[in-house]
Motif scaffolding. Structure first.
Motif, PDB file in Angstrom:
ATOM      1  N   VAL A 265       4.284   4.744 -19.599  1.00  0.00           N
ATOM      2  CA  VAL A 265       5.405   5.120 -18.719  1.00  0.00           C
ATOM      3  C   VAL A 265       4.861   5.628 -17.386  1.00  0.00           C
ATOM      4  N   ALA A 266       3.838   6.480 -17.433  1.00  0.00           N
ATOM      5  CA  ALA A 266       3.238   6.989 -16.197  1.00  0.00           C
ATOM      6  C   ALA A 266       2.606   5.862 -15.392  1.00  0.00           C
ATOM      7  N   ALA A 267       1.959   4.903 -16.074  1.00  0.00           N
ATOM      8  CA  ALA A 267       1.344   3.770 -15.369  1.00  0.00           C
ATOM      9  C   ALA A 267       2.400   2.906 -14.694  1.00  0.00           C
ATOM     10  N   VAL A 268       3.508   2.671 -15.389  1.00  0.00           N
ATOM     11  CA  VAL A 268       4.603   1.899 -14.792  1.00  0.00           C
ATOM     12  C   VAL A 268       5.145   2.635 -13.573  1.00  0.00           C
ATOM     13  N   GLY A 269       5.314   3.952 -13.689  1.00  0.00           N
ATOM     14  CA  GLY A 269       5.771   4.736 -12.537  1.00  0.00           C
ATOM     15  C   GLY A 269       4.803   4.651 -11.376  1.00  0.00           C
ATOM     16  N   ALA A 270       3.501   4.663 -11.679  1.00  0.00           N
ATOM     17  CA  ALA A 270       2.500   4.562 -10.615  1.00  0.00           C
ATOM     18  C   ALA A 270       2.567   3.210  -9.922  1.00  0.00           C
ATOM     19  N   VAL A 271       2.821   2.148 -10.692  1.00  0.00           N
ATOM     20  CA  VAL A 271       2.938   0.816 -10.097  1.00  0.00           C
ATOM     21  C   VAL A 271       4.186   0.745  -9.214  1.00  0.00           C
ATOM     22  N   LEU A 272       5.256   1.374  -9.660  1.00  0.00           N
ATOM     23  CA  LEU A 272       6.511   1.330  -8.916  1.00  0.00           C
ATOM     24  C   LEU A 272       6.652   2.492  -7.939  1.00  0.00           C
TER      25      LEU A 272
ATOM     26  N   ARG B 209       0.841  -1.190   0.000  1.00  0.00           N
ATOM     27  CA  ARG B 209       0.000   0.000   0.000  1.00  0.00           C
ATOM     28  C   ARG B 209       0.875   1.239   0.000  1.00  0.00           C
ATOM     29  N   LEU B 210       0.423   2.240  -0.719  1.00  0.00           N
ATOM     30  CA  LEU B 210       1.129   3.512  -0.776  1.00  0.00           C
ATOM     31  C   LEU B 210       0.510   4.490   0.206  1.00  0.00           C
ATOM     32  N   PRO B 211       1.327   5.380   0.752  1.00  0.00           N
ATOM     33  CA  PRO B 211       0.730   6.474   1.524  1.00  0.00           C
ATOM     34  C   PRO B 211      -0.183   7.283   0.600  1.00  0.00           C
ATOM     35  N   ARG B 212      -1.217   7.865   1.170  1.00  0.00           N
ATOM     36  CA  ARG B 212      -2.210   8.583   0.362  1.00  0.00           C
ATOM     37  C   ARG B 212      -1.590   9.707  -0.472  1.00  0.00           C
ATOM     38  N   ALA B 213      -0.641  10.426   0.079  1.00  0.00           N
ATOM     39  CA  ALA B 213      -0.043  11.550  -0.652  1.00  0.00           C
ATOM     40  C   ALA B 213       0.663  11.061  -1.910  1.00  0.00           C
ATOM     41  N   ARG B 214       1.432  10.009  -1.781  1.00  0.00           N
ATOM     42  CA  ARG B 214       2.157   9.479  -2.943  1.00  0.00           C
ATOM     43  C   ARG B 214       1.181   8.899  -3.970  1.00  0.00           C
ATOM     44  N   ALA B 215       0.149   8.212  -3.500  1.00  0.00           N
ATOM     45  CA  ALA B 215      -0.859   7.663  -4.418  1.00  0.00           C
ATOM     46  C   ALA B 215      -1.581   8.793  -5.151  1.00  0.00           C
ATOM     47  N   ALA B 216      -1.891   9.877  -4.449  1.00  0.00           N
ATOM     48  CA  ALA B 216      -2.571  11.009  -5.080  1.00  0.00           C
ATOM     49  C   ALA B 216      -1.672  11.669  -6.124  1.00  0.00           C
ATOM     50  N   VAL B 217      -0.402  11.831  -5.813  1.00  0.00           N
ATOM     51  CA  VAL B 217       0.531  12.449  -6.758  1.00  0.00           C
ATOM     52  C   VAL B 217       0.641  11.602  -8.016  1.00  0.00           C
ATOM     53  N   TRP B 218       0.804  10.290  -7.843  1.00  0.00           N
ATOM     54  CA  TRP B 218       0.947   9.431  -9.024  1.00  0.00           C
ATOM     55  C   TRP B 218      -0.348   9.334  -9.817  1.00  0.00           C
TER      56      TRP B 218
ATOM     57  N   HIS C 196       3.295  17.227 -19.549  1.00  0.00           N
ATOM     58  CA  HIS C 196       4.385  16.273 -19.303  1.00  0.00           C
ATOM     59  C   HIS C 196       5.419  16.855 -18.349  1.00  0.00           C
ATOM     60  N   LEU C 197       5.690  18.143 -18.466  1.00  0.00           N
ATOM     61  CA  LEU C 197       6.648  18.774 -17.556  1.00  0.00           C
ATOM     62  C   LEU C 197       6.139  18.716 -16.123  1.00  0.00           C
ATOM     63  N   ILE C 198       4.871  19.060 -15.932  1.00  0.00           N
ATOM     64  CA  ILE C 198       4.285  19.014 -14.579  1.00  0.00           C
ATOM     65  C   ILE C 198       4.251  17.575 -14.075  1.00  0.00           C
ATOM     66  N   ALA C 199       3.857  16.634 -14.950  1.00  0.00           N
ATOM     67  CA  ALA C 199       3.801  15.225 -14.541  1.00  0.00           C
ATOM     68  C   ALA C 199       5.188  14.714 -14.171  1.00  0.00           C
ATOM     69  N   GLY C 200       6.190  15.036 -14.973  1.00  0.00           N
ATOM     70  CA  GLY C 200       7.555  14.591 -14.672  1.00  0.00           C
ATOM     71  C   GLY C 200       8.075  15.188 -13.378  1.00  0.00           C
TER      72      GLY C 200
END
Length: 168
Positions: free
Chosen positions: A84-91, A24-33, A135-139
């Protein structure tokens, strides 16, 4: 569909299937991703389903620069950056998630860098118009998410479940 896009989709699918409920991810990190994925998906959808130029401006690149831009644009059209964003969210709980943030900066900053390093011109009111802002904001958010407190992640042992009373 190219082999690269199929490989990206396959990798994203495998990583999503490999996640376990114990991570499980902390809520803040899950929200950011979640925001990272939505930003990249929103830009890809706007690019694919809009014809009124809301996705940004382009430098008039030639030669190798133009071919790289075509490849980056194709990756967006085939939802490669969303993968790429989905992979980052999983990791997200793993240190390697920062790599997804760095990768998302490539399509964000390619146009201004290519314009600066080549003799290309553009018809933007400023060079900032060449930046792919979602993409800049997401990165940037993806890189900042790595600094948020977290625990666990793929490859770590799941948290023990709370003790359950035995039923008769």
């Amino acid at each position: 569909m190219t082999c690269r896009s199929l490989a990206c989709y396959a990798l994203a699918t495998v990583l999503l299937l490999r996640t376990r409920p114990g991570h499980r991810l902390p809520r803040a990190r899950a929200a950011v991703w979640s925001l990272v994925v939505l930003l990249v998906l929103g830009r890809a959808l706007a690019r694919n389903y809009s014809s009124d130029g809301i996705v940004g401006r382009w430098a008039r690149l030639q030669g190798t620069w133009a071919q790289i831009q075509i490849d980056l644009d194709l990756a967006e059209a085939l939802y490669g950056w969303v993968c790429v964003a989905a992979v980052g969210a999983v990791l997200a709980a793993h240190r390697s998630a920062s790599l997804a943030g760095l990768v998302l900066l490539v399509p964000a900053l390619f146009q201004p860098v290519a314009w600066l390093l080549s003799p290309a011109s553009h018809d933007c009111s400023s060079t900032l118009g060449l930046v792919a802002w979602p993409h800049l904001i997401a990165g940037a958010l993806a890189l900042l998410a790595a600094r948020l407190p977290g625990r666990g992640g793929p490859g770590t042992a799941p948290e023990p479940e709370p003790a359950q009373p035995h039923s008769p």
